[in-house]
Structure formats: structure tokens, C-alpha cells
Design an enzyme around this catalytic site. Structure first.
Site, mmCIF file in Angstrom:
data_model
loop_
_atom_site.group_PDB
_atom_site.id
_atom_site.type_symbol
_atom_site.label_atom_id
_atom_site.label_comp_id
_atom_site.label_asym_id
_atom_site.label_seq_id
_atom_site.Cartn_x
_atom_site.Cartn_y
_atom_site.Cartn_z
ATOM 1 N N GLU A 77 0.805 -1.222 0.000
ATOM 2 C CA GLU A 77 0.000 0.000 0.000
ATOM 3 C C GLU A 77 0.833 1.265 0.000
ATOM 4 O O GLU A 77 0.509 2.238 -0.684
ATOM 5 C CB GLU A 77 -0.952 0.007 1.194
ATOM 6 C CG GLU A 77 -2.067 -1.032 1.118
ATOM 7 C CD GLU A 77 -1.681 -2.404 1.662
ATOM 8 O OE1 GLU A 77 -0.521 -2.565 2.123
ATOM 9 O OE2 GLU A 77 -2.529 -3.312 1.637
ATOM 10 N N HIS A 146 -11.816 -4.706 11.026
ATOM 11 C CA HIS A 146 -12.528 -4.714 9.745
ATOM 12 C C HIS A 146 -13.903 -4.055 9.831
ATOM 13 O O HIS A 146 -14.764 -4.328 9.005
ATOM 14 C CB HIS A 146 -12.708 -6.149 9.230
ATOM 15 C CG HIS A 146 -11.454 -6.815 8.763
ATOM 16 N ND1 HIS A 146 -10.515 -7.313 9.619
ATOM 17 C CD2 HIS A 146 -10.983 -7.075 7.513
ATOM 18 C CE1 HIS A 146 -9.523 -7.858 8.928
ATOM 19 N NE2 HIS A 146 -9.781 -7.723 7.647
HETATM 20 C C1 LIG Z 1 -2.725 -4.019 5.010
HETATM 21 C C2 LIG Z 1 -3.776 -4.885 4.426
HETATM 22 N N1 LIG Z 1 -4.041 -4.804 3.112
HETATM 23 C C3 LIG Z 1 -4.987 -5.582 2.567
HETATM 24 C C4 LIG Z 1 -5.694 -6.469 3.326
HETATM 25 C C5 LIG Z 1 -6.788 -7.315 2.700
HETATM 26 N N2 LIG Z 1 -6.396 -8.709 2.571
HETATM 27 C C6 LIG Z 1 -6.710 -9.616 3.514
HETATM 28 S S1 LIG Z 1 -6.080 -11.121 3.193
HETATM 29 C C7 LIG Z 1 -5.384 -10.563 1.757
HETATM 30 C C8 LIG Z 1 -4.591 -11.483 0.899
HETATM 31 C C9 LIG Z 1 -3.464 -12.069 1.642
HETATM 32 O O1 LIG Z 1 -2.749 -12.913 0.830
HETATM 33 P P1 LIG Z 1 -1.568 -13.762 1.435
HETATM 34 O O2 LIG Z 1 -0.696 -12.916 2.259
HETATM 35 O O3 LIG Z 1 -0.951 -14.499 0.334
HETATM 36 O O4 LIG Z 1 -2.320 -14.747 2.455
HETATM 37 P P2 LIG Z 1 -3.442 -15.832 2.120
HETATM 38 O O5 LIG Z 1 -4.750 -15.161 2.207
HETATM 39 O O6 LIG Z 1 -3.159 -16.396 0.794
HETATM 40 O O7 LIG Z 1 -3.326 -16.852 3.205
HETATM 41 C C10 LIG Z 1 -5.653 -9.222 1.548
HETATM 42 C C11 LIG Z 1 -5.221 -8.437 0.391
HETATM 43 C C12 LIG Z 1 -5.404 -6.514 4.704
HETATM 44 N N3 LIG Z 1 -6.057 -7.353 5.527
HETATM 45 N N4 LIG Z 1 -4.438 -5.737 5.227
#
Ligand SMILES: Cc1ncc(C[n+]2csc(CCOP(=O)(O)OP(=O)(O)O)c2C)c(N)n1
Ligand SMILES: [Mg+2]
Lengths: 349, 328
Positions: A77, A146
Site C-alpha cells: 500500500e 474490519h
Molecule cells: C494491510 C492490508 N491490506 C490488505 C488487506 C486485505 N487482505 C486480507 S487477506 C489478503 C490477501 C493475503 O494474501 P496472502 O498474504 O498471500 O495470504 P493468504 O490469504 O493467501 O493466506 C488481503 C489483500 C489486509 N487485511 N491488510
């Protein structure tokens, strides 16, 4: 009176059929129309491409405009919101998505020190025409990180506009204005109004939306219901709660006027004060945290300008100063609701 | 470093337990959500991120950890929590928003906190890294046993907090391990679209620490790699980075129709499931018989069922409880 009937500045539309859209669909249309009109408009953020954004308003844009202008980003971000500032400085008009307002903590500097101060400390030379979109609000048990609104957090910081529509008509017109604005605009979307398949939607948010492009000015509040006994001020979700409360109060012979702020920065203080001068009573409803917030700002404005316009002490209804709890009984207890507004109005009569 | 037969049986049992726990959570989550799916409804409202398929990472880690090791996890943390020894009854009660839950219903599934075993989690991507590094710093400054681990997704590894924490851990030579669970997806964004290099283990060189990538999603291989990192951390030799390739067998969260995921990949999910594979492996190696395997499964299921019975019978918090614990 429904929300849309009261909405100001309707474009002339002849021979068109009524078309009810969700806020998500209305935003989608505004963005698509602006992208067709101005090739400098582009979108970036997490899951806005093939998924069409978690909050459902970028569907089809990847197919129409391609990966160059609809960019899924890494979860970086600070980088992509900072990048939006630089791109905007050089003539692009980025729309940047970050899912939940709760997540802006990780990249706040890019927002409040870079985007928001860009014009000021460059004497207007480095413009930052960008739109930051994000979803706010709780009530569906999404817990501490959230469910926040953080309206006041953003509105407190000078140099950026902070707006949120309460219905699809305003959503389209305000998004068009936001994209054309030469300043950074934080564009909030309330989850309970957005029109998502996985969450309930307040039906009053789904209204008739003209096909043609139009603008709704940023910084203008909207009197969505006329009344004479009490003014209920809200934005987004709380506007609908105010309207519901007004219906109940009407049966009791209390005439409530409901003001939809639509914009926190700039704040339309005139419309609020005019309404209170008429009704003499003021209730401000906010689903953000209570202290140092929207409710205080509105009440301070009214008392500072014309304390004699108030027949009784004003009342604020907001989320208490605690993190948002997960379990339903606790969260529901803390959120503003129709019952609380009605009770506050009754107590004033 | 190879796991002992006892450790392998433990890893199998924990994987089975997690999988059944996810199945029960999933069924509970769907209660009250049909015909109209609405996240707000039912006995288990809110978001739900399941960890089916990623169990090998959790158990390969958990097998090496003690309750003195601080474990900072993310939004998809059920498997890690179980493997770290988090109280299952109180965890289930928390996920169901009960007063008997780990956080008395204040937190829910994204925020599993169990101080007894130093398990911690947060839903803001990348931001669990700093606290884990700080926990490692505390252990070092106080001269105490115990290391710190942060688990992060391959998507999260692109968050600024990740890089800052990695350098800090390295420059202060802290007893810290970063484990990247690479399930190849961050919601709808594939790793190839978010990350310029194929292996995040390559980044370790830039931070000045060892890096290793395990691609098999096999508990034994993960156990071995984690063992090396843990030994280094416990010996005071500094941090390590591990990237574990794994698989997300479910959608990003419940209700995700995975429209973005290639059909062939969705179809291949059963073959990618690490649990039947490990079962066959242990039986073939003579570590357990079919009958013993079934007994393990039955025991794991019974434990989960007991936790659900406990949680469902537990009382909800009172509305006013919301105001407690804001400050200690
Ligand atoms: C700072 C932030 N940006 C965006 C999100 C929204 N978000 C939640 S899970 C996720 C994807 C995470 O992907 P990864 O780290 O690969 O973990 P996975 O869900 O695959 O276990 C996103 C973008 C968040 N929770 N926090
Ligand atoms: Mg991932």
C-alpha cells in the site's frame, strides 16, 4: 419523501425508464464513463481486476480497459498509494482502491503527508488529483480491524476531501465529481449500503440512476426529508437510520428533518445551521467513534454560529470510544440505531 | 533433521484435527446463511478464512515449538493455532463469539490470542512481523529461552512491514524465523502478478540471513527445514527466512466463488490435498497401520466435537461486556 426525490441537481433526462442500481453498480458506471472520457484516468489496487473489487464496483473494467489501466497491485500500500501521488503530479488521475478503511494505517503517510499536502507545500504546482476508495462500517461481526469508519481521522487532516454517498444516485454523481476534482478525494463506501451479494443492503440506497454522466458536487449536504421539530444529521448508513426514525416519529406527531452530510471535508455547515434554525433541535448520528468526531464538529458548528437556534441541548449518538467487538450482542449494543434516535428525539420534545 | 515416528504421528493427528475443525466451522458458518447468503447472519457471522491444505506448514512448525516461543500469525491461523497448542475449546468458543472464548467474544476468528502458549494474530497484512521481531528482542534482552515466529502469506511478503522487520531482525541478530506460506494466491491475485521473483527465499540474501524454500507441502520436509531455522535461532545465530509452497484448497474466505481461479486448478484440488498423501506415506513407511490411522482420526474428531459442544453450550457475552478490557 424518498432519498432520490430529494436529491438536488438532477440532470435533465427525457424519455428514460427508471433504473434502480446499487451503489456498487452506480460507481462502476461513473468510473467507466470517466475512463472513456479521459485516458489519464486509471485504476489500481488489490483485487480490482478479474475479481472486480471486494466491494464489487470494478467488474468489467479490466475487460473494457485492459491491464494497463486496471492494475491489480501487490499488497504494497505504501508503494502504490505513494505511486498514485507521483502519477497524479504528472497528469494521471488515479483511482486507488484499498478495501477496508482499517487498512489505511499501513500507508497513512502517503495519504496525509504526501497526497493531502501536495498542493499546499508546492504552492499549487504539484497537484494530486486522485481518488482513494475504501469501505467503512460494521454491524456484521467483522471485529476490531474490519469494522471501523474512521471518518473523523481522515476529515481532521487538511488538504483532502472526504466524502461518502448514502445512495446510488449520489454515488455516481459524486464519483464523477471526485475523478474530475484536482484534489485528493477519499471516497468512502458504506458496506451496508453497497449492494453486495454477501451482505445485506439497506434498500433505500438502491435508487434510480440516470445512464448519462452527471455530477453531484462535493461539499454539499442534502436535506433528504423536510421537517419542523428536530434535525437529524447523519451520513451514509446513519442517514437511512435517521429516515426510519423520522417515519416512527411522524406517527407520534414529531416532524423530523433529515440531513445527509454527503461530504465531511468540505463540510456544508450552512445547510446544517439552516435546518437547526428551523427546527430548534439537533441530533447527530455517527457510526464512527464518539469522541473528537463528526458529532462534535456538527454540534460545535451550530453552537458557535447561533447557540440561540437551539431550544434544548443537542444530542449525539455514535459508537462509544472502544474498539469494535466481534460478538453480535456487544457490537449491536454499541452501534447507533433507529431506536436510539427515536428515544433521543422523544426526550427532546 | 528427520521427525521421529512419534512426531510424525503427532503431525498427522494435528492435520486431521485441523481439517475436521475447518469442516465443522464451515458447516456452522453456513447455518442461517441460506437461501440468502449474508455474512452477518447465523451463529458464526463475519468473515471466515479456512486453512484447508496448508496444514503441513503449521504442523512442521508446531512440532518444534514450545509454549515459550512467541507465534505471530495472520488471518488464516486456525491450523497454526492448533499446532501451537492453543486451547481448542476456548478457541472454538471465541470463533462462535462466546463469553468462554479466548478473548471473551471480543475478537473472533481473525484474532486468535492465547497468552498461555503465546499465540497471537492480526488481520492487517504484514503487520504481524514487527511484533514477532519485538518478541524475539525481548527474549534476547532478558536472556530468556524462547524464540519468535511470524507466519505470513506470499502476498503479505510484499507489504512494507515485511521488509522493515526482516532487516531489523537481521541487524540485531534476533532469535526470529519468518515463515512465508506460499499458497500462490492473495485473494484473487496470483503470485506471478504480485512478485517479481519466483522464490521469496532469494530475498534472504538481501537481508543477510539464510533462506530456504520447500516446495513439497510435505510435513517431513517442512519439519526438516524448520528444524534448521529453529536450531539457529535457539543457538543465538540469528534469524532465518523460510518459504513453504502450499495450497489453498478453499476460497479466500467463505462465500468466495473463486471466479478468478483457473478451472483446471480447482479441479486438481483433491490431488493437491496433503493429508491423504501423508497418510499413505506413513502407512507405507510402517509408522502406522490403517487401523491406527483410523483411530487417530476418530480421536481428533472426538476432540473437535467436544470443543464444538462446549462452545455451542457456552453463553454469549452480555452487551455491556463490550466496555471491559479497553484498558488493563
Ligand atoms: C494491510 C492490508 N491490506 C490488505 C488487506 C486485505 N487482505 C486480507 S487477506 C489478503 C490477501 C493475503 O494474501 P496472502 O498474504 O498471500 O495470504 P493468504 O490469504 O493467501 O493466506 C488481503 C489483500 C489486509 N487485511 N491488510
Ligand atoms: Mg497467499
Amino acid at each position: 419523501m424518498s432519498v432520490v426525490e430529494a436529491t438536488a441537481v438532477k440532470p435533465a433526462q427525457k424519455n428514460r425508464n427508471e433504473r434502480k442500481l446499487t451503489i456498487a453498480k452506480a460507481l462502476n458506471e461513473a468510473i467507466a464513463q470517466e475512463m472513456r472520457r479521459d485516458k489519464n484516468v486509471f485504476l489500481m489496487g488489490e483485487d480490482i481486476g478479474i475479481l472486480g473489487a471486494v466491494w464489487g464496483y470494478t467488474g468489467g473494467l479490466l475487460a473494457e480497459f485492459g491491464e494497463e489501466r486496471v492494475r491489480d497491485t501487490p499488497i504494497s500500500e505504501t508503494a502504490f498509494i505513494g505511486a498514485a501521488v507521483g502519477a497524479a503530479n504528472l497528469g494521471m488521475r488515479p483511482i486507488v482502491e484499498l478495501m477496508f478503511v482499517d487498512f489505511y494505517g499501513v500507508c497513512m503517510d502517503a495519504i496525509y503527508n504526501l497526497a493531502a499536502k501536495s498542493s499546499y507545500h508546492s504552492a499549487g504546482t504539484f497537484k494530486a488529483p486522485m481518488v482513494l476508495t475504501t469501505a467503512v462500517g460494521g454491524g456484521y461481526c467483522d471485529s476490531t480491524q474490519h469494522s471501523q469508519c474512521l471518518y473523523a481521522t481522515f476529515a481532521h487532516l487538511p488538504g483532502m476531501k472526504v466524502v461518502m454517498p448514502s445512495n446510488a444516485y449520489d454515488a455516481k454523481g459524486m464519483m464523477t465529481s471526485a475523478i474530475r476534482d484536482d484534489n485528493p478525494v477519499v471516497f468512502m463506501m458504506h458496506k451496508n449500503l453497497q449492494g453486495m451479494g454477501f451482505l445485506g443492503t439497506i434498500q433505500g440506497a438502491i435508487v434510480d440512476v440516470p445512464e448519462d454522466s452527471y455530477t453531484v458536487p462535493l461539499g454539499k449536504a442534502n436535506v433528504v426529508r423536510d421537517g419542523t421539530d428536530v434535525t437529524i444529521v447523519g451520513l451514509g448508513m446513519t442517514v437511512h437510520q435517521g429516515l426510519e426514525a423520522a417515519k416512527t416519529l411522524e406517527k407520534e406527531g414529531v416532524s423530523a428533518e433529515v440531513v445527509d452530510l454527503r461530504s465531511l471535508a468540505p463540510l456544508d455547515r450552512d445547510t446544517v445551521c439552516r435546518s437547526v434554525q428551523k427546527t430548534g433541535r439537533l441530533i447527530v448520528v455517527d457510526d464512527d467513534y464518539l469522541s473528537y468526531g463528526v458529532t462534535a464538529e456538527i454540534i460545535a458548528t451550530v453552537t458557535e454560529r447561533d447557540i440561540k437556534s437551539l431550544k434544548c441541548p443537542p444530542k449525539r449518538i455514535a459508537f462509544p470510544d472502544i474498539p469494535i467487538p466481534f460478538a453480535r450482542p456487544m457490537e449491536q449494543h454499541c452501534l447507533p440505531n433507529v431506536r436510539k434516535i427515536v428515544a433521543a428525539a422523544r426526550a427532546m420534545m | 533433521m528427520q521427525p521421529t515416528p512419534k512426531q510424525r504421528l503427532w503431525m498427522y493427528e494435528m492435520m486431521v484435527k485441523n481439517r475436521y475443525n475447518e469442516a465443522r466451522l464451515s458447516a456452522t458458518y453456513m447455518e442461517g446463511k441460506s437461501p440468502l447468503f449474508n455474512m452477518a447472519n447465523g451463529p458464526l457471522p463475519g468473515e471466515m478464512h479456512l486453512s484447508d491444505g496448508q496444514e503441513p506448514c503449521a504442523v512442521g512448525l508446531g512440532a518444534h515449538l514450545t509454549k515459550d516461543d512467541y507465534f505471530a500469525c495472520h488471518h488464516r491461523s486456525h491450523a497454526q493455532a492448533l499446532a501451537k497448542g492453543v486451547d481448542l475449546k476456548r478457541m472454538t468458543a471465541e470463533i462462535l463469539g462466546r463469553k468462554a472464548g479466548l478473548s471473551e467474544g471480543r475478537a473472533g476468528h481473525i484474532h486468535i490470542f492465547d497468552y498461555e502458549v503465546l499465540f497471537w494474530s492480526s488481520g492487517i497484512i504484514g503487520q504481524n512481523m514487527g511484533p514477532a521481531v519485538g518478541a524475539a528482542l525481548a527474549r534476547k534482552m532478558r536472556g530468556e529461552a524462547g524464540i519468535a515466529i511470524a507466519c505470513i502469506g506470499e502476498g503479505g511478503a510484499n507489504q512494507g512491514g515485511f521488509h522493515e522487520a526482516m532487516n531489523l531482525a537481521a541487524v540485531w541478530k534476533l532469535p526470529f524465523i519468518c515463515v512465508i506460506e506460499d499458497n500462490q494466491w492473495a485473494v484473487s491475485v496470483p503470485k506471478s502478478k504480485s512478485t517479481a521473483i519466483a522464490s521469496n527465499a532469494d530475498r534472504a540474501a538481501a537481508y543477510g540471513m539464510p533462506g530456504e524454500r520447500v516446495i513439497s507441502n510435505d510435513p517431513d520436509d517442512i519439519f526438516a527445514a524448520v528444524g534448521r531455522a529453529v536450531a539457529r535461532a535457539r543457538a543465538g545465530e540469528g534469524p532465518s527466512l523460510l518459504e513453504l509452497q502450499t495450497v489453498r484448497l478453499q476460497g479466500h474466505f467463505m462465500g468466495d466463488p473463486e471466479v478468478y481461479r483457473p478451472k483446471a486448478e480447482i479441479a486438481a484440488k483433491p490431488e493437491m490435498d496433503p493429508i491423504p498423501r501423508y497418510r499413505r506415506k506413513l502407512i507405507a513407511a510402517g509408522v502406522m497401520t490403517e487401523i491406527e490411522a483410523d483411530a487417530i482420526v476418530a480421536r481428533a474428531h472426538a476432540e473437535v466435537d467436544e470443543a464444538f459442544a462446549f462452545a455451542r453450550a457456552a453463553a454469549e457475552p452480555a452487551p455491556e461486556d463490550a466496555f471491559d478490557k479497553v484498558f488493563v
